[in-house]
Write a protein that holds these residues in place. Structure first.
Motif, PDB file in Angstrom:
ATOM      1  N   ARG A  27       0.635  -1.247  -0.020  1.00 22.81           N
ATOM      2  CA  ARG A  27      -0.287  -0.078  -0.272  1.00 22.81           C
ATOM      3  C   ARG A  27       0.926   1.060   0.028  1.00 22.81           C
ATOM      4  O   ARG A  27       1.834   1.293   0.671  1.00 22.81           O
ATOM      5  CB  ARG A  27      -0.655  -0.397   1.000  1.00 22.81           C
ATOM      6  N   TRP A  45      -1.812   0.870  -4.730  1.00 23.00           N
ATOM      7  CA  TRP A  45      -0.801  -0.085  -4.364  1.00 23.00           C
ATOM      8  C   TRP A  45       0.547   0.046  -5.401  1.00 23.00           C
ATOM      9  O   TRP A  45       0.084   0.024  -6.756  1.00 23.00           O
ATOM     10  CB  TRP A  45      -1.651  -1.339  -4.799  1.00 23.00           C
ATOM     11  N   THR A  96       2.099  -1.925   7.818  1.00 23.65           N
ATOM     12  CA  THR A  96       1.729  -1.864   6.491  1.00 23.65           C
ATOM     13  C   THR A  96       0.980  -2.753   6.158  1.00 23.65           C
ATOM     14  O   THR A  96       1.295  -4.016   6.313  1.00 23.65           O
ATOM     15  CB  THR A  96       3.391  -1.089   5.913  1.00 23.65           C
ATOM     16  N   TYR A  97       0.607  -2.751   5.056  1.00 25.82           N
ATOM     17  CA  TYR A  97      -0.590  -2.800   3.910  1.00 25.82           C
ATOM     18  C   TYR A  97      -0.049  -3.624   2.944  1.00 25.82           C
ATOM     19  O   TYR A  97       0.980  -3.274   2.482  1.00 25.82           O
ATOM     20  CB  TYR A  97      -2.302  -2.705   3.806  1.00 25.82           C
ATOM     21  N   TYR A 102      -5.620  -9.164   2.250  1.00 20.84           N
ATOM     22  CA  TYR A 102      -5.143  -8.188   2.757  1.00 20.84           C
ATOM     23  C   TYR A 102      -4.153  -8.600   3.995  1.00 20.84           C
ATOM     24  O   TYR A 102      -4.895  -9.612   4.598  1.00 20.84           O
ATOM     25  CB  TYR A 102      -5.891  -6.608   2.743  1.00 20.84           C
ATOM     26  N   TYR A 103      -3.241  -8.356   4.308  1.00 19.94           N
ATOM     27  CA  TYR A 103      -2.048  -8.628   5.305  1.00 19.94           C
ATOM     28  C   TYR A 103      -1.706  -7.161   5.530  1.00 19.94           C
ATOM     29  O   TYR A 103      -1.753  -6.224   5.485  1.00 19.94           O
ATOM     30  CB  TYR A 103      -0.779  -9.512   5.088  1.00 19.94           C
ATOM     31  N   THR A 104      -1.288  -7.186   7.208  1.00 14.16           N
ATOM     32  CA  THR A 104      -0.621  -5.964   7.783  1.00 14.16           C
ATOM     33  C   THR A 104       1.007  -6.546   8.421  1.00 14.16           C
ATOM     34  O   THR A 104       0.923  -7.795   8.690  1.00 14.16           O
ATOM     35  CB  THR A 104      -1.449  -5.375   8.936  1.00 14.16           C
ATOM     36  N   ALA A 133      -5.005  -9.320   7.424  1.00 13.48           N
ATOM     37  CA  ALA A 133      -6.437  -8.793   7.698  1.00 13.48           C
ATOM     38  C   ALA A 133      -7.788  -8.155   7.764  1.00 13.48           C
ATOM     39  O   ALA A 133      -7.880  -9.411   7.067  1.00 13.48           O
ATOM     40  CB  ALA A 133      -6.338  -6.761   6.860  1.00 13.48           C
ATOM     41  N   GLU A 164     -10.676  -4.835   3.691  1.00 10.69           N
ATOM     42  CA  GLU A 164      -9.561  -4.193   3.630  1.00 10.69           C
ATOM     43  C   GLU A 164      -9.397  -2.810   3.193  1.00 10.69           C
ATOM     44  O   GLU A 164     -10.244  -2.363   3.660  1.00 10.69           O
ATOM     45  CB  GLU A 164     -10.510  -3.991   1.845  1.00 10.69           C
ATOM     46  N   PRO A 165      -8.243  -2.354   2.804  1.00 15.17           N
ATOM     47  CA  PRO A 165      -7.739  -0.769   3.791  1.00 15.17           C
ATOM     48  C   PRO A 165      -8.491   0.126   3.168  1.00 15.17           C
ATOM     49  O   PRO A 165      -8.827   0.188   2.236  1.00 15.17           O
ATOM     50  CB  PRO A 165      -6.971  -1.084   3.529  1.00 15.17           C
TER      51      PRO A 165
END
Length: 124
Positions: free
Chosen positions: A33, A38, A72-73, A108-110, A120, A123-124
């Motif tokens: 992100r 992206w 961070t995403y 999605y991950y952080t 996550a 969705e961010p």
């Protein structure tokens, strides 16, 4: 008054790949992100990418190592051929050449402690 401290940087490793699956190939790509968009992980400043040896059933693999601030995403995009759909002989004959439709999934991950990727909740 001083600004709050920046989150610590964590070492993160992800693997982009293309592998053989029924009806074609599946592709996995990772993105970071950046503001409202992206960016592919290999384009991140300081990212180090290397090609891995492709084993049986793998077209290619590329490992990317990067430093990211905790929190961070990241987005993992997987694209694969759509499953086979059964149809009548008439449908098959009248629709023309078969299309190579694909399914795309985004997860999605952080970035967590020690570079662990945490799924996550949304969705961010």
């Amino acid at each position: 008054m001083s600004a709050p401290p920046a989150p610590p940087l964590e070492d993160v490793e992800v693997v982009d790949e293309e592998r053989i699956v029924p009806r074609g190939t599946a592709q996995v790509n990772w993105f970071v992100r950046l503001n409202d968009g992206w960016e592919h992980v290999s384009a991140w400043p300081g990212a180090r990418s290397e090609r891995l040896d492709a084993g049986a059933g793998t077209v290619w693999q590329s490992r990317t190592l990067l430093e990211l601030p905790r929190g961070t995403y990241l987005m993992r995009v997987e694209s694969r051929p759509s499953p086979y759909t059964r149809e009548s002989a008439l449908d098959y004959l009248t629709r023309g050449a078969p299309s190579k439709s694909r399914e795309t999934r985004r997860h999605y991950y952080t970035v967590g402690r020690s570079g662990a990727l945490c799924r996550a909740a949304s969705e961010p």
